[in-house]
Design an enzyme around this catalytic site. Sequence first.
Site, short mmCIF file in Angstrom:
data_model
loop_
_atom_site.label_atom_id
_atom_site.label_comp_id
_atom_site.label_asym_id
_atom_site.label_seq_id
_atom_site.Cartn_x
_atom_site.Cartn_y
_atom_site.Cartn_z
N GLN A 151 0.83 -1.20 0.00
CA GLN A 151 0.00 0.00 0.00
C GLN A 151 0.87 1.25 0.00
OE1 GLN A 151 -3.13 0.70 -0.42
NE2 GLN A 151 -3.00 2.87 0.12
N GLU A 152 1.98 1.19 0.70
CA GLU A 152 2.84 2.36 0.82
C GLU A 152 3.63 2.63 -0.47
OE1 GLU A 152 3.10 4.58 3.04
OE2 GLU A 152 2.11 3.76 4.81
#
Length: 478
Positions: free
Chosen positions: A310-311
């Site tokens: 996600q990052e």
Amino acid sequence: MRFYFVNPFKTLMLLFAAVFFVVVSGSLIIKGFTWRTQWDQIVDRNEIIVAVRESEGIYWPVGQEISGFERGILEEIETQLGISISTFAVRNLDDLYQALEVGAVDMAITGTSNPSDLFQKSLPYYVTSLGIVRKKNTDFETGDELVAGILDPLAHALPAQQLKSQYPNLEIQYEPGRLSAELMTLVDIGSLDLILLDERDFHLQQTVFPDLLFFPIESPSRDIRILFHSNHDGTLLSKVNNTIKSIQDSGLMVQMIDRYFGHAGEFDFVDNRTFERHMASRLPRYRAWFEQYAEQNNLDWRLLAAVAYQESHWRANAVSPTGVRGIMMVTQATAKDMGISNRSDPQQSIDAGSRYLSRLIDRVPEQITEPDRTWFALAAYNVGAGHVEDARKITEIEGGNPNIWIDVRKSLPKLALKSYYPWTTYGYARGNEPVVYVGNIRQYYEKMKKAFPKEGDSIQPDRLDQLPEAEVPIFQGL
């Protein structure tokens, strides 16, 4: 020839006595059979016997435990009624219905929407819709020769026949024991043209089958309920209904639905395909570090990897406009706090990110339990623990529960509204971002769990064929 005098009064008394004896004896015999209710008998043996469909999201072995929404409901029934529950897993729904009919089980859970009147049914505990599942970019004509599969021979039989009236050349196939995932696989590889399935089953498998679509065919929606034999006296049914109502009234049912189905609420076809490609091409470079540092910090490496995706989409050199960088998108302040010197070094970044996430989980108030505890920590990883606390405060002021994620996530977007600033300590925040952030990670995490199941022996549920001879009475008070 002898004649005997018959005293009418005496004869009448004898007749009355005989009738009385017959009536009393009959009553005693009847009472002998009906004296104990179904619940009385369950209390005597201190056990409720349940057959449940074995399927993901319903009742399914995950590592060393059995997981699933219906599993959670059974745990609540067991707790609230104070009676042990013995659960037998069933893949063949024919066997499940037969076990209920002959009295081998007290109640049965199919996890499918079942409108049949052949059984008594509990209050509804979930609502879904019935539809057909087929591949994208396919269309059917009335005269096409089609093959359709069904999961539930009782619940789906009538809709299948109605579908056949629309497509006269439709062949309906039911193969006992097929899982919903197996049926969707057959559609995906072209062995079946379509299947009849509840939307709930479809969403649980959707990320694995991005080329399949669901089209509802019935309105209104269908309820999912627990089934009981039609001749039972209703004493167990009444207690189960009371438990279901208690779970609903307390708000626990909504929490359970979010826990087991929250990750399936949103689905991005393109992002899912991209994730699968990156899982094959990028993840192997970093997996050993995810495993190493997750173990050191009491985390699931698959969750840690989902956060990293996600990052940064697992890019070690990722840099955001705000200056955070690396595979775990570590800030300068966090890097200094965690004692790392190079945020773009993937090993250092994963090390720092894992320790930071573990610290955030530990800081979550102790009254918040899993899995909500993890969702709160993830939100804090994104927006900061202070802003999460502000959202909890808003939730409590507005009458929600500040200790459950489903309530607090509704309050997080309000951190961007000026009217809520007086209620906060940390002021403005783009509160919608952590809601999307946590939702995405939950989807990636579920994908990771399916792609990389935990190693070691998995617990196996008791199977229906392990039941002893049918002992549970099916007639009232028998």
